[in-house]
Each structure stands twice: as C-alpha cells, then as structure tokens.
Design an enzyme around this catalytic site. Structure first.
Site, PDB file in Angstrom:
ATOM      1  N   LEU A  15      33.703  41.920  32.177  1.00 47.13           N
ATOM      2  CA  LEU A  15      33.864  42.355  33.559  1.00 47.13           C
ATOM      3  C   LEU A  15      33.066  41.490  34.526  1.00 47.13           C
ATOM      4  O   LEU A  15      32.003  40.970  34.184  1.00 47.13           O
ATOM      5  CB  LEU A  15      33.426  43.811  33.710  1.00 47.13           C
ATOM      6  N   CYS A  16      33.565  41.397  35.730  1.00 50.13           N
ATOM      7  CA  CYS A  16      32.868  40.669  36.786  1.00 50.13           C
ATOM      8  C   CYS A  16      31.851  41.614  37.423  1.00 50.13           C
ATOM      9  O   CYS A  16      31.989  42.046  38.568  1.00 50.13           O
ATOM     10  CB  CYS A  16      33.867  40.157  37.820  1.00 50.13           C
ATOM     11  N   SER A  17      30.836  41.969  36.651  1.00 51.02           N
ATOM     12  CA  SER A  17      29.807  42.900  37.097  1.00 51.02           C
ATOM     13  C   SER A  17      28.531  42.636  36.313  1.00 51.02           C
ATOM     14  O   SER A  17      28.566  42.507  35.080  1.00 51.02           O
ATOM     15  CB  SER A  17      30.246  44.352  36.879  1.00 51.02           C
TER      16      SER A  17
END
Length: 399
Positions: A349-351
């Site tokens: 995830l882009c987190s």
C-alpha cells in the site's frame, strides 16, 4: 542484536513447508488466509478445559465469521454469539439451533430486532430504549422472545490490583429496574444475564475473579427482582498472545481454577455460558504472503510482500504499534544462503502505516519466496479495510 526467531505459543498452527506450498496453490495464490480444522478443534478443547466447570461454550462470530470456520465449529461448541443479521444467517446456516444463538451488540436497528425475534434467537438488551424497541417489535410481529439483559461491567485491569476501565456496553445499574419492568410488560421473558468483562486477559487470577464476581452479581439480580434465569453469560476474556511482548496465558492456572466458580444453580434449569472468539479462531489461522521485493534503505532491510494492512489490519502500526513486539512471522522453507537478519516486513500500500512486522528476525529471502504469519485466525479480513486502494482481497480457505 537478536536474530533468533521467538518461540511459537502452544496451540498455534504452523503448516509444514510442503503443506504451505500446496495451500498456496489450492488458494489460487497469495495473499491467502488458511484456517486449520484440527487446530480449531484443539483450541476448543483447550478453552473448554479452562472455562467454568460445566459451562457451555459459545463462539463469537465477530472474531471470524467465515462460513467454513463457523460450520467446522458448529459441532464443537454449544452455541454462537452473533452481532449482525449476516452473522445470524451464517450461524443458522451452519446448523446451530436458534435456541443456542445469542444476538448481541450495543445498538440494534428495528430491522435487526425483527430479524432476531423472527428467527427465534435470544437477544441481549443493553438499555431502556432497547428494551422498548424489542417490546414494540415483538408486539408487532405477534411473537414471544427471550431477552438476555447485559449489565454494564467495568473491565478489570490486566493484572491483579490494577484499575478497571469504564465502557459503553450494557445496562447501567440505575436503569436495571426500568429495563426489567419494560420487559415484564412485553411478550419477552427475562431469560438471562450477560456480564462480559473484556478481552485479552492472560492472568488466571484476574479471569477467575471476574467470573466469580459475575456469578455473584447474577444471583443478586435474580433475588432482588424475583427472576428465574435460564442463562448467565460470564464472557471469556482469554487472550491471544499474537506478538512477542504479549504475556503467555496461564492455562494451567485457569484449568486448576475451573471448579472455583461453581456452575450456576443446582436444579439443572440454569446454564453458565463462557463465550470466546479470538482464543478459538486465532491460533488456527495463518496468512500466506509472497515476497515481491527485498531492499536495504540506510540500516534497515525491507521485505515487501503482497499482503498489507488492508488484509491484516491488526498487524498494522495503528493497532499493533506501541511496543507490543514481534509478530509471529516465518519464512516457508529454510531460506536462502546467508545468516538471518532483522527485517521490516511491509505491504504493497501507498501508506507509511503499511508495516506488518517491525524489526523481526528473518532468514535471507528473495522475490518469489513465501512468508507466513501465525496466529491470525481472528480479526483478519473482516476487521481490515479491504477497500483501501481498491486492491484485491485475500483468499480464505479451511484446511
């Protein structure tokens, strides 16, 4: 710096290398949750031995409502605890009789009340307003119903002598008389009491004291209001030691103390219920995930996998952070040449929150290898934000 892996708690299922590789193929790839039937059976046996002697065992579907898990447990436990109409249907479809299903939850809509009463399951009542709701719905349907009044119970501290914590669940002591009056004037009978005292307790003394207090309080309520109770649920509370810093459950102490709070009543008409979720489903589940990349940034080794907090939210920093220690993650197989090293296992995830394991020992791995997280049979997919970034959901199978 430690590079040895923490020990696996007793009762946690860990597939062999061959099993894990075959399960990946059976699941159609990774990420995939796999729940072991034999491990579920062993977990039920273990918590039953650690429960109040003679008590019935209820499984709480909120921990893992997968139909295969629920069906496997239907013949192993005595009843189900459900918190939604979807869970209600899953429980009934698994073959559990309606008389052994308890519909719980601090807030219930009119449609949920109608579904529960129409199905003939018992319902918990948690406020005067909820008592009136069930009374109105039962009258409108022309059916009788079984009410189990949940009493507000402060959660005890994790260790003996520590302060209890307040919570929003159940009927306040000052509202109990009103709730009983409303139910007595309705088509519902006051069939039991629910005294849940919290989750994730490892100390046998704390759990035993909470059980004794629950039964004493139930006897007091029965005498004070002239009730004839058929059921008293004293909760479960047994912890799932999922991270290295979590204390081990005192199973021996619980088994030794199981006879202390005697079974409710001696005329055969009353039943004590112990209710568990994570202690049953948790040890029986593993998450299989594929390594997509391995890289070093500064002094940290990152192992990037195809599972993320959208699949296993309990491992993400929002939940598992705060020094709980190392999640139980293993490489499938002996690993590649080279000494084990500490690693950060991160998801796709882009987190920045998508970190499943921080600074854990792992053998040398490369893209295409498989890792498995142990003890993740509870609060997995249905507890996780599966819609985040619109990525694919994890597979789920029962083995």
């Amino acid at each position: 710096m430690r590079t040895d892996e923490p020990s696996v708690p007793a009762g946690f299922w860990m597939p062999t290398e061959r099993e894990a590789r075959l399960l990946v193929q059976r699941a159609g790839g990774t990420p995939a949750f796999v729940y072991g039937r034999a491990a579920l059976r062993a977990a039920v046996d273990r918590v039953r031995a650690a429960s109040v002697s003679g008590a019935e065992l209820y499984y709480s579907l909120k921990a893992n409502p997968h139909p295969g898990v629920v069906t496997a447990l239907a013949s192993l436990v005595d009843g189900f605890d459900v918190c939604s109409t979807a869970e209600l249907e899953t429980a009934l479809n698994a073959g559990m009789p309606a008389a052994k299903v308890l519909f719980t939850g601090p807030a219930k809509t009119r449609s949920e009340a109608a579904a529960a009463l129409a199905a003939g399951v018992a319902v918990t009542v948690e406020s005067p307003g909820q008592a009136r709701l069930f009374a109105e719905v039962a009258d409108g349907l022309g059916v009788a119903g079984r009410a189990v009044v949940r009493l507000n119970t402060p959660y005890p501290g994790r260790t003996p002598g520590s302060a209890p914590s307040p919570n929003q669940f159940g009927v306040a002591a000052e509202d109990l008389a009103e709730v009983v009056d409303v139910l007595r004037d309705s088509a519902l009978s006051v069939d039991g009491l629910h005294l849940f005292f919290g989750s994730q307790y490892a100390d046998a003394g704390v759990i035993g004291a909470a059980r004794r207090a629950a039964l004493e309080r139930a006897r007091d309520v029965e005498e004070r209001f002239g009730l004839k109770l058929g059921l008293v649920s004293v909760g479960g509370g047994i912890a799932l030691p999922w991270c290295a810093a979590d204390p081990d459950v005192d199973w021996a102490g619980l088994e030794a103390a199981s006879d202390e709070p005697q079974a409710w009543g001696d005329d055969g008409d009353r039943t004590v219920v112990c209710e568990y979720g994570r202690a049953i489903a948790g040890p029986a589940g593993v998450l299989l995930t594929t390594v997509l990349d391995v890289k070093t940034v500064g002094d940290r080794r990152y192992v990037v996998v195809d599972a993320g907090l959208n699949h296993l939210f309990v491992a993400g920093r929002l939940v598992a952070g705060g020094g709980r220690g190392e999640p139980l993650v293993r490489a499938v197989g002996p690993g590649r040449p080279g000494a084990p090293e500490r690693a950060y296992v991160t998801g796709p995830l882009c987190s920045q929150l998508d970190v499943l394991a921080e600074d854990v020992p792992l053998p040398q791995v490369a893209a295409g290898d498989t890792l498995m997280f142990l003890g993740v049979g509870a609060y997995g997919p249905t507890f996780s934000p599966s819609g985040f970034l619109s990525r694919d959901k994890a597979g789920e199978i029962v083995h």
